[in-house]
Design a protein around this motif. Sequence first.
Motif: not given
Length: 138
Positions: A29-56
């Motif tokens: 569970a600590g590994i899963e939490e660390a990975f999720i927190d790491g992604v949340g802290t560092c944010g996305p690295s590509s344009n995929v994140a911009g597309s995420l909010g544009k789609s319904d």
Amino acid sequence: MKRIAVALIATSMLMTAVSVGLAKDLSSAGIEEAFIDGVGTCGPSSNVAGSLGKSDDAQVKIALRNALITEAADDAAAVAGSNKAHSDCIRKELTSRGLSDNDMAALPYCVKHDWPDPFTSLGVCVKSHSRLEGALKK
């Protein structure tokens, strides 16, 4: 009285040694939490994140979310073609939480093969595959 004091001190030293030894080893569970927190802290690295909010469309959002998770796992393992700044951020975040290089090397495999729910057994997979990664490096 002296025997009781010596016994208490010895017991406390033993418990401290055990807790220090276990602190290095993250739980699943600590590994899963660390990975999720790491992604949340560092944010996305590509344009995929911009597309995420544009789609319904819910299915498109799920696919883009999965792509972001896969990309973050690749960056954590520092695979060829990963974004250097994002990779450094995620690796620093995961290292500070206790993940080893072998754990991070196992992340891409585990994220890609732990579908349809990417975090149902991510920590268990990383633990087992990090041992394999360590054995292969020897």
